[in-house]
Structure formats: C-alpha cells, structure tokens
Enzyme design. Structure first.
Site, short mmCIF file in Angstrom:
data_model
loop_
_atom_site.label_atom_id
_atom_site.label_comp_id
_atom_site.label_asym_id
_atom_site.label_seq_id
_atom_site.Cartn_x
_atom_site.Cartn_y
_atom_site.Cartn_z
N GLU A 98 8.78 -1.84 14.85
CA GLU A 98 8.51 -1.95 13.41
C GLU A 98 7.03 -2.24 13.19
O GLU A 98 6.35 -2.78 14.06
CB GLU A 98 9.41 -3.06 12.84
CG GLU A 98 9.27 -3.37 11.38
CD GLU A 98 9.57 -2.22 10.42
OE1 GLU A 98 8.93 -1.17 10.57
OE2 GLU A 98 10.41 -2.40 9.53
N ASP A 99 6.54 -1.87 12.01
CA ASP A 99 5.13 -2.14 11.70
C ASP A 99 4.90 -3.59 11.31
O ASP A 99 3.97 -4.24 11.79
CB ASP A 99 4.61 -1.18 10.61
CG ASP A 99 5.50 -1.13 9.37
OD1 ASP A 99 6.52 -1.86 9.30
OD2 ASP A 99 5.19 -0.34 8.46
N ASP A 102 8.14 -8.92 6.95
CA ASP A 102 7.72 -9.70 5.79
C ASP A 102 8.84 -10.71 5.47
O ASP A 102 8.89 -11.78 6.09
CB ASP A 102 7.45 -8.70 4.66
CG ASP A 102 6.92 -9.31 3.40
OD1 ASP A 102 6.27 -10.35 3.47
OD2 ASP A 102 7.15 -8.74 2.31
N PHE A 151 -1.23 -8.17 1.22
CA PHE A 151 -0.72 -6.82 1.43
C PHE A 151 -1.72 -6.02 2.25
O PHE A 151 -2.87 -5.81 1.83
CB PHE A 151 -0.45 -6.12 0.09
CG PHE A 151 0.37 -4.88 0.26
CD1 PHE A 151 1.75 -4.96 0.43
CD2 PHE A 151 -0.23 -3.63 0.31
CE1 PHE A 151 2.51 -3.80 0.64
CE2 PHE A 151 0.52 -2.48 0.52
CZ PHE A 151 1.89 -2.58 0.66
N ARG A 164 -2.54 5.34 5.66
CA ARG A 164 -1.91 5.24 6.98
C ARG A 164 -2.87 5.63 8.10
O ARG A 164 -2.72 5.20 9.23
CB ARG A 164 -0.70 6.19 7.07
CG ARG A 164 0.46 5.83 6.16
CD ARG A 164 1.68 6.66 6.56
NE ARG A 164 2.72 6.66 5.54
CZ ARG A 164 3.63 5.71 5.38
NH1 ARG A 164 3.62 4.65 6.15
NH2 ARG A 164 4.55 5.79 4.45
#
Ligand code: 5GP
Length: 179
Positions: A98-99, A102, A151, A164
C-alpha cells in the site's frame, strides 16, 4: 520543485534507500516461501515495482483497486472494491503493498477480506503511515516512513489524479484543494 508542493518530505534518494532496506527485510522474513505481492491500485504502483525488484526469491504479482477517497482529501470510510485480485488466495502468503495508511480503515477491511478467503498469511507493507490519524488498529509489518498529518503527493500518490509522477514525496499546498 513543482509549484503546488509546499515542502519535500522525502527525496527520490531517501525513498530508494528505505525501499532497499524494506526489500532486504522482506527477503529475510520470507526465505524459501513464495510471496503473492498484492498491490493496491493506483497509488502503490511506484512503490510496488521498486519494492518487488528488491525482494530475492519467488514472487507473484496481483493487484486490487478500492476506493474510499474519491477526489477529496479525507476518507469517506466506505470502502468499495473496484477491481478484485485475479488469483485464488487460498493457502497463499500474501503481502499487501500500500502507498499510505491514514485512518487504517481501508487496510483493516482488506486484511479481513483476504483472511476470510483462506490465505495462509496476510502481511502489510506500506511506504507511508500517519500514526496520529489512526481510527482502526491495523498491524503494519513493514513501514517505510511515519509522517505527520498532512496531505502528501508524489511517488505514486495523487490528488485528483495528478502528481503521481513526481519522483519525491511532498506536502501539497492547501490552496490546491481548498480553492
Ligand atoms: P485510510 O483508509 O487508511 O484512511 O486511507 C488510505 C488511503 O487514503 C490511501 O490508500 C490513499 O489512497 C489515501 N490517502 C490517505 N492519506 C493520503 C495522503 O496524504 N495523500 C494521498 N495522496 N492519499 C492519501
């Protein structure tokens, strides 16, 4: 630096050095076992391909896509699987890639989903984690970096489909998503 970026958190070089370490750790932990690397589209793609090439031993690739964010910057809490894995996971050793974690809601949901399908083991690798934002307890096996509550975009991570391709990870200027 891109004009919409407020601050670079991790340069391309810092990311590569950390991905090297994670790859070595994963190679040791899974010695003589085949891994089904399960990438979460689209944000984790860059991390996935870099990490995969640093793992020694047998690795298979598969991908899932799910959404909770839409084009906003806060989680909706509703996870929808848009593309499921192609592989039958029964008996497999799965490493979810996963990136960013959160709230933890997405991964909590995915781990449960894969365990229920009879995977032999399900572990998690994430490039980034925001521990201060966690709402659900998720065990992270491999974590690249802890980051503050901001963010971020770049190295696969987007805002409304953009950024990206940035080679670094940076904090997006608030003005970009408040206008
Ligand atoms: P969670 O369910 O843990 O709240 O959310 C995980 C997902 O939220 C990530 O896969 C990612 O798509 C998105 N997300 C959370 N924080 C950020 C962030 O700072 N930047 C970007 N681009 N996406 C984020």
């Amino acid at each position: 630096m891109h004009q919409d970026i407020k601050e670079i958190l991790f340069t391309a070089e810092q990311i590569q050095a950390r991905v090297d370490q994670l790859g070595a750790e994963i190679s040791r932990d899974y010695a003589n076992r085949e891994i089904l690397l399960c990438g979460i589209l689209k944000g984790a793609v860059t991390f996935f391909v870099d990490l995969a090439r640093r793992i020694d031993g047998a690795v298979q690739f598969d991908f899932m896509s799910c959404s909770s964010y839409g084009d906003g910057v806060t989680s909706t809490g509703n996870i929808v699987i848009r593309k499921d894995l192609d592989t039958d996971v029964a008996g497999k050793d799965i490493l979810i890639v996963e990136d960013i974690i959160d709230t933890g809601i997405t991964l909590h949901h995915l781990v449960k989903h894969l365990q229920e399908r009879g995977a032999h083991s399900v572990k998690l690798a994430t490039l980034l984690s925001k521990p201060s934002r966690r709402q659900v307890d998720v065990h992270v096996d491999y974590n690249g970096f802890d980051i503050p509550d901001a963010f971020v975009v770049g190295y696969g991570l987007d805002y409304a489909g953009n950024y990206r391709n940035l080679p670094y990870i940076g904090i997006l200027k608030e003005a970009v998503y408040t206008k």
